[in-house]
Design an enzyme around this catalytic site. Structure first.
Site, PDB file in Angstrom:
ATOM      1  N   MET A  87       0.841  -1.195   0.000  1.00  0.00           N
ATOM      2  CA  MET A  87       0.000   0.000   0.000  1.00  0.00           C
ATOM      3  C   MET A  87       0.882   1.253   0.000  1.00  0.00           C
ATOM      4  O   MET A  87       0.403   2.352   0.300  1.00  0.00           O
ATOM      5  CB  MET A  87      -0.939  -0.005   1.202  1.00  0.00           C
ATOM      6  CG  MET A  87      -1.890  -1.196   1.166  1.00  0.00           C
ATOM      7  SD  MET A  87      -3.421  -0.929   2.075  1.00  0.00           S
ATOM      8  CE  MET A  87      -2.801  -0.629   3.704  1.00  0.00           C
ATOM      9  N   GLY A  88       2.156   1.090  -0.342  1.00  0.00           N
ATOM     10  CA  GLY A  88       3.035   2.250  -0.462  1.00  0.00           C
ATOM     11  C   GLY A  88       3.527   2.761   0.872  1.00  0.00           C
ATOM     12  O   GLY A  88       3.415   2.097   1.900  1.00  0.00           O
ATOM     13  N   HIS A 138       8.920   1.111   3.545  1.00  0.00           N
ATOM     14  CA  HIS A 138       9.966   1.103   4.572  1.00  0.00           C
ATOM     15  C   HIS A 138      10.826  -0.138   4.350  1.00  0.00           C
ATOM     16  O   HIS A 138      10.585  -0.920   3.415  1.00  0.00           O
ATOM     17  CB  HIS A 138       9.349   1.154   5.980  1.00  0.00           C
ATOM     18  CG  HIS A 138       8.295   0.111   6.223  1.00  0.00           C
ATOM     19  ND1 HIS A 138       8.580  -1.228   6.236  1.00  0.00           N
ATOM     20  CD2 HIS A 138       6.953   0.212   6.411  1.00  0.00           C
ATOM     21  CE1 HIS A 138       7.484  -1.912   6.468  1.00  0.00           C
ATOM     22  NE2 HIS A 138       6.463  -1.057   6.568  1.00  0.00           N
ATOM     23  N   HIS A 170       9.209  -3.560   3.579  1.00  0.00           N
ATOM     24  CA  HIS A 170       8.816  -3.775   2.180  1.00  0.00           C
ATOM     25  C   HIS A 170      10.056  -4.095   1.331  1.00  0.00           C
ATOM     26  O   HIS A 170      10.017  -4.977   0.462  1.00  0.00           O
ATOM     27  CB  HIS A 170       8.173  -2.517   1.600  1.00  0.00           C
ATOM     28  CG  HIS A 170       6.898  -2.094   2.262  1.00  0.00           C
ATOM     29  ND1 HIS A 170       6.790  -0.929   2.983  1.00  0.00           N
ATOM     30  CD2 HIS A 170       5.664  -2.669   2.287  1.00  0.00           C
ATOM     31  CE1 HIS A 170       5.541  -0.796   3.420  1.00  0.00           C
ATOM     32  NE2 HIS A 170       4.842  -1.835   3.024  1.00  0.00           N
ATOM     33  N   GLN A 216       5.744 -11.696   7.513  1.00  0.00           N
ATOM     34  CA  GLN A 216       5.230 -12.360   8.721  1.00  0.00           C
ATOM     35  C   GLN A 216       4.584 -11.353   9.675  1.00  0.00           C
ATOM     36  O   GLN A 216       3.760 -11.708  10.505  1.00  0.00           O
ATOM     37  CB  GLN A 216       6.388 -13.105   9.401  1.00  0.00           C
ATOM     38  CG  GLN A 216       6.067 -13.769  10.722  1.00  0.00           C
ATOM     39  CD  GLN A 216       5.021 -14.863  10.599  1.00  0.00           C
ATOM     40  OE1 GLN A 216       4.874 -15.466   9.534  1.00  0.00           O
ATOM     41  NE2 GLN A 216       4.285 -15.111  11.671  1.00  0.00           N
ATOM     42  N   LYS A 217       4.953 -10.079   9.540  1.00  0.00           N
ATOM     43  CA  LYS A 217       4.328  -9.001  10.333  1.00  0.00           C
ATOM     44  C   LYS A 217       2.803  -9.145  10.330  1.00  0.00           C
ATOM     45  O   LYS A 217       2.146  -8.904  11.333  1.00  0.00           O
ATOM     46  CB  LYS A 217       4.758  -7.660   9.733  1.00  0.00           C
ATOM     47  CG  LYS A 217       3.925  -6.461  10.045  1.00  0.00           C
ATOM     48  CD  LYS A 217       4.248  -5.935  11.410  1.00  0.00           C
ATOM     49  CE  LYS A 217       3.562  -4.651  11.778  1.00  0.00           C
ATOM     50  NZ  LYS A 217       2.468  -4.178  10.986  1.00  0.00           N
ATOM     51  N   MET A 249       8.466  -2.562  11.885  1.00  0.00           N
ATOM     52  CA  MET A 249       8.285  -1.461  10.932  1.00  0.00           C
ATOM     53  C   MET A 249       6.873  -1.501  10.362  1.00  0.00           C
ATOM     54  O   MET A 249       6.326  -2.566  10.097  1.00  0.00           O
ATOM     55  CB  MET A 249       9.304  -1.577   9.810  1.00  0.00           C
ATOM     56  CG  MET A 249      10.692  -1.296  10.298  1.00  0.00           C
ATOM     57  SD  MET A 249      11.842  -1.288   8.951  1.00  0.00           S
ATOM     58  CE  MET A 249      13.341  -0.981   9.860  1.00  0.00           C
ATOM     59  N   SER A 303       4.031   1.320   8.015  1.00  0.00           N
ATOM     60  CA  SER A 303       3.728   2.654   7.490  1.00  0.00           C
ATOM     61  C   SER A 303       2.963   3.454   8.537  1.00  0.00           C
ATOM     62  O   SER A 303       3.066   4.678   8.595  1.00  0.00           O
ATOM     63  CB  SER A 303       2.894   2.538   6.209  1.00  0.00           C
ATOM     64  OG  SER A 303       3.526   1.676   5.297  1.00  0.00           O
TER      65      SER A 303
END
Ligand code: AMP
Length: 286
Positions: free
Chosen positions: A28-29, A32, A35, A146-147, A182, A184
């Site tokens: 979704m942009g 970080h 990604h 996995q987050k 981390m 967004s």
């Protein structure tokens, strides 16, 4: 790097490399390091790498943060280019959901627990957009973090149930140096909340230490996580879970010796909702 906004352009680009393997990272942009680790793994394992940037309205509930979700497309494109990504698909809402759009892809069962129980429309939004992106991009492998442990389970289930011809690859959670996963959404945190947000990691790490020392009572693990979070005044627990990693059902009392456990939580810092998890196995933690 080819940047495309239309499905036709994506299909043309994919046709030109039809015999090559393609790794896909859907996002979704507001990218970080988490990604980018998916992108690097995709690059290492495939001939070509594609990323998508689409803030999917269907996976946000009516009271959630769709309108304020952070965006910085130019920065994202620079980061992806620097990683050597071949294609980026950046569709507008009307490309993914044209005016006459009528289909929902819905995984039933494992979506009833954890995030799915608190965000009842969320996973239908996720599986619908991921199914569409798989059909559009035609990846060989798709990379997920996995987050978002339940998202991985739900997407895997969809891939099995609908016979998508691709592999799902799961990458470990990327963390800040103090342990915060981390995200967004970390951008929403004030400096006080940012400091307090390490409580999720501390709660999970404490329970992991107990697990390593042989604790196998899920009530004790949940209680220990709750204790760590309850001493942080800015943290408001949405849920804390110790669940079967396969079915995602809560485990009460003794954890069967052949099973690992998925420890997970969602915690509010004012309006900002953060999630994190540790997947513990008898041998090691992911
Ligand atoms: P999002 O942009 O939040 O939808 O995330 C896109 C992909 O990146 C999903 O597969 C996420 O699970 C993954 N991801 C997000 N944060 C992290 C992180 N801290 N570590 C690893 N993967 C992540």
């Amino acid at each position: 790097m080819i940047i495309t906004e239309t499905i036709d352009e994506v299909r043309t680009a994919r046709r030109q490399h039809a015999l090559e393997t393609l790794g896909l990272v859907t996002t979704m942009g507001f990218l970080h390091e988490g990604h980018l680790q998916l992108v690097r793994r995709a690059k290492a394992e495939n001939d070509r790498v594609a990323a998508t940037i689409f803030v999917n309205p269907k996976q946000f509930g009516p009271t959630e943060d769709l309108s304020r979700y952070p965006r910085d497309l130019q920065r994202d494109l620079h980061l992806l280019e620097a990683e050597g990504v071949d294609y980026v698909f950046v569709p507008g809402d009307e490309v993914i959901y044209p005016a006459d759009y009528q289909t929902v892809v819905s995984v039933t069962g494992i979506t009833n627990y954890l995030e799915g129980a608190r965000r009842p429309t969320h996973f239908d939004g996720v599986t619908t957009v991921v199914a569409k992106l798989f059909n559009i991009m035609q990846p060989t492998r798709a990379y997920f973090g996995q987050k978002d442990a339940q998202q991985v389970a739900v997407v895997r289930q969809m891939v099995r149930d609908l016979n998508f011809n691709l592999d799902i690859v799961v990458c470990p959670t990327a963390r800040e140096t103090d342990g915060l996963a981390m995200s967004s959404r970390n951008k929403y945190l004030s400096s006080e909340q940012r400091r307090a947000a390490t409580a999720l990691y501390h709660a999970l790490s404490g329970a992991e230490t107990m697990w390593r020392a042989g604790e196998r009572n899920s009530d004790v693990l949940r209680e220990s996580m709750m204790q760590v979070l309850s001493i942080e005044p800015l943290a408001h627990v949405d849920y804390i879970s110790a669940a079967d990693p396969v079915t995602l059902r809560e485990i009460e009392g003794e954890i069967p010796s052949d099973k690992g456990i998925l420890l997970s939580m969602a915690v509010f810092f004012d309006k900002t909702r953060l999630i994190d998890n540790f997947l513990l196995t008898p041998a090691k933690q992911d």
